[in-house]
Design an enzyme around this catalytic site. Structure first.
Site, PDB file in Angstrom:
ATOM      1  N   HIS A   6     -45.783  72.819  53.137  1.00  7.92           N
ATOM      2  CA  HIS A   6     -44.967  71.609  52.989  1.00  7.92           C
ATOM      3  C   HIS A   6     -45.861  70.376  53.025  1.00  7.92           C
ATOM      4  O   HIS A   6     -46.754  70.274  53.855  1.00  7.92           O
ATOM      5  CB  HIS A   6     -43.950  71.523  54.137  1.00  7.92           C
ATOM      6  CG  HIS A   6     -43.099  70.298  54.068  1.00  7.92           C
ATOM      7  ND1 HIS A   6     -41.995  70.211  53.244  1.00  7.92           N
ATOM      8  CD2 HIS A   6     -43.194  69.094  54.683  1.00  7.92           C
ATOM      9  CE1 HIS A   6     -41.450  69.015  53.363  1.00  7.92           C
ATOM     10  NE2 HIS A   6     -42.158  68.316  54.240  1.00  7.92           N
ATOM     11  N   ASP A  15     -28.825  69.219  58.825  1.00  5.01           N
ATOM     12  CA  ASP A  15     -29.888  68.244  58.560  1.00  5.01           C
ATOM     13  C   ASP A  15     -29.504  67.373  57.369  1.00  5.01           C
ATOM     14  O   ASP A  15     -29.708  66.157  57.387  1.00  5.01           O
ATOM     15  CB  ASP A  15     -31.221  68.953  58.287  1.00  5.01           C
ATOM     16  CG  ASP A  15     -32.236  67.978  57.709  1.00  5.01           C
ATOM     17  OD1 ASP A  15     -32.574  67.016  58.421  1.00  5.01           O
ATOM     18  OD2 ASP A  15     -32.642  68.135  56.545  1.00  5.01           O
ATOM     19  N   ARG A  40     -28.856  59.019  58.681  1.00  2.00           N
ATOM     20  CA  ARG A  40     -30.100  58.318  59.060  1.00  2.00           C
ATOM     21  C   ARG A  40     -30.480  57.300  57.995  1.00  2.00           C
ATOM     22  O   ARG A  40     -30.946  56.200  58.290  1.00  2.00           O
ATOM     23  CB  ARG A  40     -31.242  59.336  59.247  1.00  2.00           C
ATOM     24  CG  ARG A  40     -31.121  60.135  60.540  1.00  2.00           C
ATOM     25  CD  ARG A  40     -32.061  61.329  60.539  1.00  2.00           C
ATOM     26  NE  ARG A  40     -33.454  60.953  60.416  1.00  2.00           N
ATOM     27  CZ  ARG A  40     -34.403  61.738  59.905  1.00  2.00           C
ATOM     28  NH1 ARG A  40     -34.100  62.963  59.485  1.00  2.00           N
ATOM     29  NH2 ARG A  40     -35.645  61.331  59.828  1.00  2.00           N
ATOM     30  N   SER A  50     -36.087  67.503  61.213  1.00  2.00           N
ATOM     31  CA  SER A  50     -35.497  67.618  59.873  1.00  2.00           C
ATOM     32  C   SER A  50     -36.364  68.531  58.991  1.00  2.00           C
ATOM     33  O   SER A  50     -35.869  69.480  58.363  1.00  2.00           O
ATOM     34  CB  SER A  50     -35.391  66.203  59.279  1.00  2.00           C
ATOM     35  OG  SER A  50     -35.168  66.252  57.909  1.00  2.00           O
ATOM     36  N   LYS A  89     -35.656  73.079  57.935  1.00  2.00           N
ATOM     37  CA  LYS A  89     -35.650  73.678  56.588  1.00  2.00           C
ATOM     38  C   LYS A  89     -36.790  74.683  56.430  1.00  2.00           C
ATOM     39  O   LYS A  89     -36.644  75.721  55.792  1.00  2.00           O
ATOM     40  CB  LYS A  89     -35.743  72.566  55.532  1.00  2.00           C
ATOM     41  CG  LYS A  89     -34.450  71.741  55.466  1.00  2.00           C
ATOM     42  CD  LYS A  89     -34.582  70.484  54.654  1.00  2.00           C
ATOM     43  CE  LYS A  89     -35.451  69.452  55.316  1.00  2.00           C
ATOM     44  NZ  LYS A  89     -35.235  68.071  54.987  1.00  2.00           N
TER      45      LYS A  89
HETATM   46  N1  URA Z   1     -38.556  64.762  54.923  1.00  2.00           N
HETATM   47  C1  URA Z   1     -37.528  65.437  55.481  1.00  2.00           C
HETATM   48  O1  URA Z   1     -37.191  66.534  55.074  1.00  2.00           O
HETATM   49  N2  URA Z   1     -36.892  64.845  56.520  1.00  2.00           N
HETATM   50  C2  URA Z   1     -37.227  63.646  57.008  1.00  2.00           C
HETATM   51  O2  URA Z   1     -36.613  63.193  57.947  1.00  2.00           O
HETATM   52  C3  URA Z   1     -38.291  62.962  56.409  1.00  2.00           C
HETATM   53  C4  URA Z   1     -38.954  63.557  55.354  1.00  2.00           C
END
Ligand code: URA
Length: 439
Positions: free
Chosen positions: A82, A161, A168, A183, A187
């Site tokens: 990621h 999320d 947010r 967050s 994932k």
């Molecule tokens: N990427 C995400 O998946 N979540 C965040 O809060 C910020 C960047």
């Protein structure tokens, strides 16, 4: 238990129990806790912070709110990668086939770009025929056969999320390290790979503006991963300047293909090889960095890494030979002679956005061939009148705006040193999470 008491505790900076966090996320996911209470929670968490235990539990509850992949039948070490996103960041396109060529299985779920950062799925969709949505059985079968696949992330992974992120976004609570980390990791954990390799960027083109902030975020990310029994490492890399020379979807696919053949920009190759070294070390396939580096350079030199890239594109229906050709509609030239001291990533990203390479809102369509191709990188010598960048766009009426952004992006002067690309790595050692600066 009720939400009012949980909000009161968070407002007073009292620690929340696992049960209280579970109550909040489960109730919110079922639609029983309204947005106004969830927003109040986010603001209280933003202002008073979340402890490591609270952050780990928040992540776990968001993970449990949705589906998880079952990679148990794949065999071999599975590694997810990621990046926190940047300008010209096509590392996934290089790294995934490179690691697969080294025998690591890379299942990746990626997103689309918004604002100034590009998304891997948009880049892949510039390849005619490339399918980013496959049935899960088909995806798992592809992983078993060729060891790499990249799909568009579905709404069923960590839906809590997704809903919290939307809040947010409108309550000024995005940029808090614990909220960002939970967050991202909810994932990543839903994918279920054995290892998680993170590329955490800092600089003007990144979420985290300073290396210190990127290190702080990385420590939280690695802590969450390790506490969920996943080997997790984070490389800290600079996004002060675009990565590589191409910014725009089909342009970046071309550059990734070149890099896998050892003909890409040095900075992109360096970052991909460094990330891949950590992937090999995590998998146990190599004992040390030198062995891992030799193995990776050999995979590039022998053509095996590029072959894996071609397999991957073909397997998902793409036809790389039909990659659309970009139309050059203008160039930006050096106004004086000197060294390229700086290429600011943000104005380059904005120039590419105006060309049509990205989306300002989720509903915008992108032009796969639009973007900016840099002809030089930081530290190079240029003479007055040399072409510094090519502009590719169908919006010929907006060329002047693009040129204005490129004008502020390039700083020419007498300094020829490049700023270092990789700051170091955050990983677990014994019971602590440590940062090792690059040598
Ligand atoms: N990427 C995400 O998946 N979540 C965040 O809060 C910020 C960047």
């Amino acid at each position: 238990m009720n939400m009012y008491d949980i909000l009161y505790k968070k407002r007073e900076s009292q620690p929340l129990s696992q049960a209280e966090i579970a109550y909040f996320i489960q109730g919110f996911t079922r639609g029983e806790i309204p947005d106004y209470q969830a927003s109040a929670f986010l603001m209280a968490a933003f202002i008073n912070g979340l402890s490591p235990d609270e952050t780990v539990e928040l992540t776990r509850q968001m993970l449990l709110s949705g589906d998880m992949l079952d990679l148990s039948g794949i065999g071999g070490f599975t590694l997810d990668k990621h990046s926190t996103g940047g300008v010209g960041d096509k590392t996934s396109l290089v790294l995934a086939p490179l690691l697969a060529a080294a025998g690591i299985v890379v299942p990746k779920l990626s997103g689309r770009g918004l604002g100034h950062t590009g998304g891997t799925i948009d880049k892949l969709e510039s390849i005619p025929g490339f399918q980013t949505e496959l049935a899960m059985e088909e995806f798992l079968d592809q992983l078993r056969q060729i060891g790499v696949g990249i799909l568009s992330a579905s709404g069923d992974l960590a839906p809590a999320d997704k809903a919290l992120y939307a809040l947010r976004d409108v309550t000024a609570t995005v940029d808090h390290p614990s909220l960002i980390a939970s967050s991202i990791m909810s994932k990543k954990l839903a994918v279920g790979a054995d290892g998680i390799l993170l590329d955490v960027k800092f600089g003007e083109g990144a979420f985290m503006k300073t290396a210190e902030d990127a290190i702080e975020l990385s420590k939280i990310l690695v802590d969450i991963g390790e506490k969920n029994s996943k080997q997790t490492r984070a490389l800290i890399s600079s996004m002060e300047t675009p990565l590589g020379k191409a910014v725009g979807n089909s342009l970046e696919v071309r550059e990734a293909a070149l890099t896998l053949q050892g003909k890409g920009p040095a900075d992109l190759q360096e970052l991909c090889v460094q990330l891949a070294i950590h992937g090999l070390l995590m998998s146990g396939k190599c004992r040390d960095e030198t062995e891992a580096q030799c193995r990776l350079l050999d995979l590039i030199d022998s053509g095996a890494a590029y072959e894996k890239f071609l397999d991957f594109i073909r397997f998902q229906g793409g036809d790389i030979d039909s990659l659309p050709v970009e139309k050059e509609v203008g160039v930006y030239r050096a106004r004086s002679s000197g060294y390229v001291e700086r290429i600011h990533s943000l104005p380059v990203a904005k120039a590419a956005l105006i060309c049509g390479a990205g989306r300002q809102t989720k509903a915008d369509c992108i032009d796969p061939t639009a973007g900016i191709l840099l002809h030089v990188q930081e530290g190079e010598r240029v003479e007055e009148g040399d072409i510094l960048a090519s502009i590719f766009s169908k919006r010929e009426n907006r060329i002047q705006e693009v040129l204005d952004y490129l004008e502020v992006a390039f700083i020419l002067g007498e300094r020829k040193e490049r700023s270092p690309l990789i700051k170091g790595v955050v990983c677990r050692e014994e019971d602590s999470i440590v940062f090792h600066p690059s040598k």
